[in-house]
Design a protein around this motif. Structure first.
Motif, PDB file in Angstrom:
ATOM      1  N   ALA A 259      50.021  37.990  28.076  1.00 31.67           N
ATOM      2  CA  ALA A 259      49.548  39.324  27.724  1.00 31.67           C
ATOM      3  C   ALA A 259      48.109  39.530  28.204  1.00 31.67           C
ATOM      4  CB  ALA A 259      49.638  39.546  26.219  1.00 31.67           C
ATOM      5  N   ILE A 260      47.263  38.546  27.969  1.00 35.45           N
ATOM      6  CA  ILE A 260      45.857  38.651  28.387  1.00 35.45           C
ATOM      7  C   ILE A 260      45.761  38.713  29.908  1.00 35.45           C
ATOM      8  CG2 ILE A 260      43.657  37.412  28.437  1.00 35.45           C
ATOM      9  CD1 ILE A 260      44.424  36.292  25.627  1.00 35.45           C
ATOM     10  N   ASN A 261      46.509  37.843  30.582  1.00 41.66           N
ATOM     11  CA  ASN A 261      46.503  37.834  32.045  1.00 41.66           C
ATOM     12  C   ASN A 261      46.965  39.179  32.605  1.00 41.66           C
ATOM     13  OD1 ASN A 261      47.861  37.478  34.769  1.00 41.66           O
ATOM     14  ND2 ASN A 261      46.973  35.442  34.561  1.00 41.66           N
ATOM     15  N   PHE A 262      48.056  39.689  32.083  1.00 37.27           N
ATOM     16  CA  PHE A 262      48.589  40.972  32.561  1.00 37.27           C
ATOM     17  C   PHE A 262      47.586  42.099  32.329  1.00 37.27           C
ATOM     18  CE2 PHE A 262      53.526  40.410  32.612  1.00 37.27           C
ATOM     19  CZ  PHE A 262      53.388  39.361  33.520  1.00 37.27           C
ATOM     20  N   ALA A 263      46.959  42.113  31.151  1.00 37.03           N
ATOM     21  CA  ALA A 263      45.994  43.165  30.853  1.00 37.03           C
ATOM     22  C   ALA A 263      44.837  43.149  31.846  1.00 37.03           C
ATOM     23  CB  ALA A 263      45.474  43.013  29.434  1.00 37.03           C
ATOM     24  N   LEU A 264      44.335  41.967  32.147  1.00 36.40           N
ATOM     25  CA  LEU A 264      43.222  41.838  33.095  1.00 36.40           C
ATOM     26  C   LEU A 264      43.631  42.233  34.506  1.00 36.40           C
ATOM     27  CD1 LEU A 264      41.645  38.482  31.828  1.00 36.40           C
ATOM     28  CD2 LEU A 264      40.798  40.817  31.466  1.00 36.40           C
ATOM     29  N   ASN A 265      44.934  42.259  34.754  1.00 38.65           N
ATOM     30  CA  ASN A 265      45.443  42.658  36.060  1.00 38.65           C
ATOM     31  C   ASN A 265      46.077  44.049  36.042  1.00 38.65           C
ATOM     32  OD1 ASN A 265      45.211  40.345  38.160  1.00 38.65           O
ATOM     33  ND2 ASN A 265      45.779  39.314  36.255  1.00 38.65           N
ATOM     34  N   GLY A 266      45.785  44.823  34.985  1.00 33.34           N
ATOM     35  CA  GLY A 266      46.153  46.229  34.967  1.00 33.34           C
ATOM     36  C   GLY A 266      47.598  46.546  34.649  1.00 33.34           C
TER      37      GLY A 266
ATOM     38  N   GLU B 185      49.366  32.312  34.568  1.00 33.49           N
ATOM     39  CA  GLU B 185      49.017  32.553  35.976  1.00 33.49           C
ATOM     40  C   GLU B 185      50.253  32.463  36.864  1.00 33.49           C
ATOM     41  OE1 GLU B 185      45.908  29.973  37.262  1.00 33.49           O
ATOM     42  OE2 GLU B 185      44.455  30.714  35.791  1.00 33.49           O
ATOM     43  N   ILE B 186      51.112  31.508  36.558  1.00 32.79           N
ATOM     44  CA  ILE B 186      52.343  31.356  37.336  1.00 32.79           C
ATOM     45  C   ILE B 186      53.251  32.562  37.138  1.00 32.79           C
ATOM     46  CG2 ILE B 186      54.489  30.018  37.491  1.00 32.79           C
ATOM     47  CD1 ILE B 186      52.704  27.516  36.890  1.00 32.79           C
ATOM     48  N   ILE B 187      53.389  33.008  35.899  1.00 30.58           N
ATOM     49  CA  ILE B 187      54.224  34.183  35.621  1.00 30.58           C
ATOM     50  C   ILE B 187      53.691  35.401  36.367  1.00 30.58           C
ATOM     51  CG2 ILE B 187      54.966  35.797  33.819  1.00 30.58           C
ATOM     52  CD1 ILE B 187      54.960  33.359  31.880  1.00 30.58           C
ATOM     53  N   HIS B 188      52.372  35.577  36.347  1.00 31.17           N
ATOM     54  CA  HIS B 188      51.786  36.717  37.070  1.00 31.17           C
ATOM     55  C   HIS B 188      52.062  36.610  38.559  1.00 31.17           C
ATOM     56  CE1 HIS B 188      48.486  39.043  39.032  1.00 31.17           C
ATOM     57  NE2 HIS B 188      48.964  39.947  38.187  1.00 31.17           N
ATOM     58  N   PHE B 189      51.951  35.392  39.100  1.00 34.62           N
ATOM     59  CA  PHE B 189      52.275  35.190  40.516  1.00 34.62           C
ATOM     60  C   PHE B 189      53.719  35.599  40.796  1.00 34.62           C
ATOM     61  CE2 PHE B 189      54.126  32.504  43.841  1.00 34.62           C
ATOM     62  CZ  PHE B 189      53.275  32.754  44.904  1.00 34.62           C
ATOM     63  N   VAL B 190      54.633  35.181  39.940  1.00 33.91           N
ATOM     64  CA  VAL B 190      56.055  35.466  40.148  1.00 33.91           C
ATOM     65  C   VAL B 190      56.325  36.970  40.169  1.00 33.91           C
ATOM     66  CG1 VAL B 190      58.351  35.250  39.116  1.00 33.91           C
ATOM     67  CG2 VAL B 190      56.844  33.255  39.216  1.00 33.91           C
TER      68      VAL B 190
END
Length: 250
Positions: free
Chosen positions: A19-26, A217-222
C-alpha cells in the motif's frame, strides 16, 4: 488516469508495505482489513499521496465481502489491480496433533477468502476486458515441510487457483500472476505461534530474512510491466534460504 488497486490484508506486513509503495507511485487505493484503527492510520498517512478508501470486513465471511465491495463509492468502484494478499498460518503441528480450528482458519482465509474477493471483483474486469490480479502465495505452495501439512495445502491451493484463474481469464486480456515469498519478517510467525514472541523471533534469527518492502517492490515491478508482459509465477527467497527447511544461519 491513475489506476486503483484493491489490497486485502493491508494493515500489516506485505499488504501494508505494498500500500505504501503504491501510494508513493501514484496508485489510488482500496485498503481492506479487520483492524479499523490500523486502516484509519494508514488512510491518514497515504491520503497525502493518493486517494484512499478503506473497507473493514472479515474475508472469511462471503456475505460481508460482497456487501463491502458493493459499497464502494463511484470513484473507487473500478478496480484495475487486485492484490490477494490476506493470509495466515496457525500452528505448526503434525497432522495427527493438528487443531481443526487452526485448519479451518487457514483454509477459510487463505483459500476461500481469496476466492470470495476474486469472485466479487473479477466480473467488472471481464466486462472491461482489462485488469491485473496478483495472488500472494508462498514457497509453501511449492513444497511441503514437516508439520506444515494444512498450511502448505492451503498455499498449494493458491498455486492451483492462480493457474486456473490465468487460464479462465486469458480470453479477456486479464493478467494473472503469483508472487511466492519465502521467509519474510512480518507478524506471520507471531500469528502462527499464537503470540509466543520468543518462538516467533527465533524463526528470523541468525540470517537476514526478506522484508515486506522487498516484496512490495517486486509486486510494483510486476504490475508496472508493459501490457504484453505477464509475470505468471515468481518465487523469491532470502539469500540464506535454499528451501523451506534449509536456511544458512550463523
Amino acid at each position: 488516469m491513475k489506476k486503483t488497486a484493491f489490497i486485502t490484508g493491508a494493515t500489516s506486513g506485505i499488504g501494508k508495505a505494498t500500500a505504501i509503495n503504491f501510494a508513493l507511485n501514484g496508485i489510488n487505493l482500496v485498503l481492506c482489513g479487520r483492524r479499523q484503527e490500523r486502516l484509519d492510520v494508514l488512510k491518514e498517512e497515504l491520503s497525502k499521496e493518493v486517494n484512499v478508501h478503506t473497507l473493514n470486513f472479515d474475508i472469511r465471511d462471503k456475505d460481508s465481502v460482497q456487501k463491502a465491495i458493493s459499497s464502494l463509492p463511484k470513484d473507487f468502484a473500478k478496480i484495475d489491480i487486485l492484490i490477494n494478499n490476506a493470509g495466515n498460518a496457525h500452528g505448526l503441528d503434525t497432522i495427527q496433533e493438528g487443531s481443526i480450528d487452526d485448519w479451518d482458519a487457514m483454509l477459510d482465509i487463505n483459500v476461500k477468502g481469496l476466492l470470495y474477493v476474486s469472485k466479487a471483483l473479477i466480473p467488472q474486469m471481464v466486462e472491461r476486458k482489462s485488469g491485473h490480479i496478483i495472488n500472494i502465495g508462498s514457497t509453501a505452495g511449492k513444497e511441503v515441510y514437516p508439520k506444515g501439512n494444512v498450511y502448505c495445502a492451503s498455499k498449494h491451493a493458491v498455486d492451483a487457483i492462480n493457474q486456473g484463474m490465468r487460464i479462465d481469464l486469458n480470453p479477456f486480456g486479464i493478467r494473472v500472476g503469483a508472487v511466492n515469498p519465502g521467509l519474510v519478517e512480518t507478524e506471520f510467525s507471531n500469528v502462527r505461534f499464537k503470540g509466543d514472541e520468543n518462538r516467533a523471533e527465533n524463526v528470523y534469527k541468525g540470517f537476514e530474512p526478506l522484508k515486506p518492502e522487498d516484496i512490495a517492490e517486486i509486486i510494483h515491478f510486476v504490475v508496472t510491466r508493459p501490457y504484453h508482459v505477464n509475470i505468471a509465477d515468481l518465487v523469491v527467497m532470502p539469500t540464506a534460504q535454499a528451501s523451506s527447511t534449509i536456511v544458512n544461519k550463523s
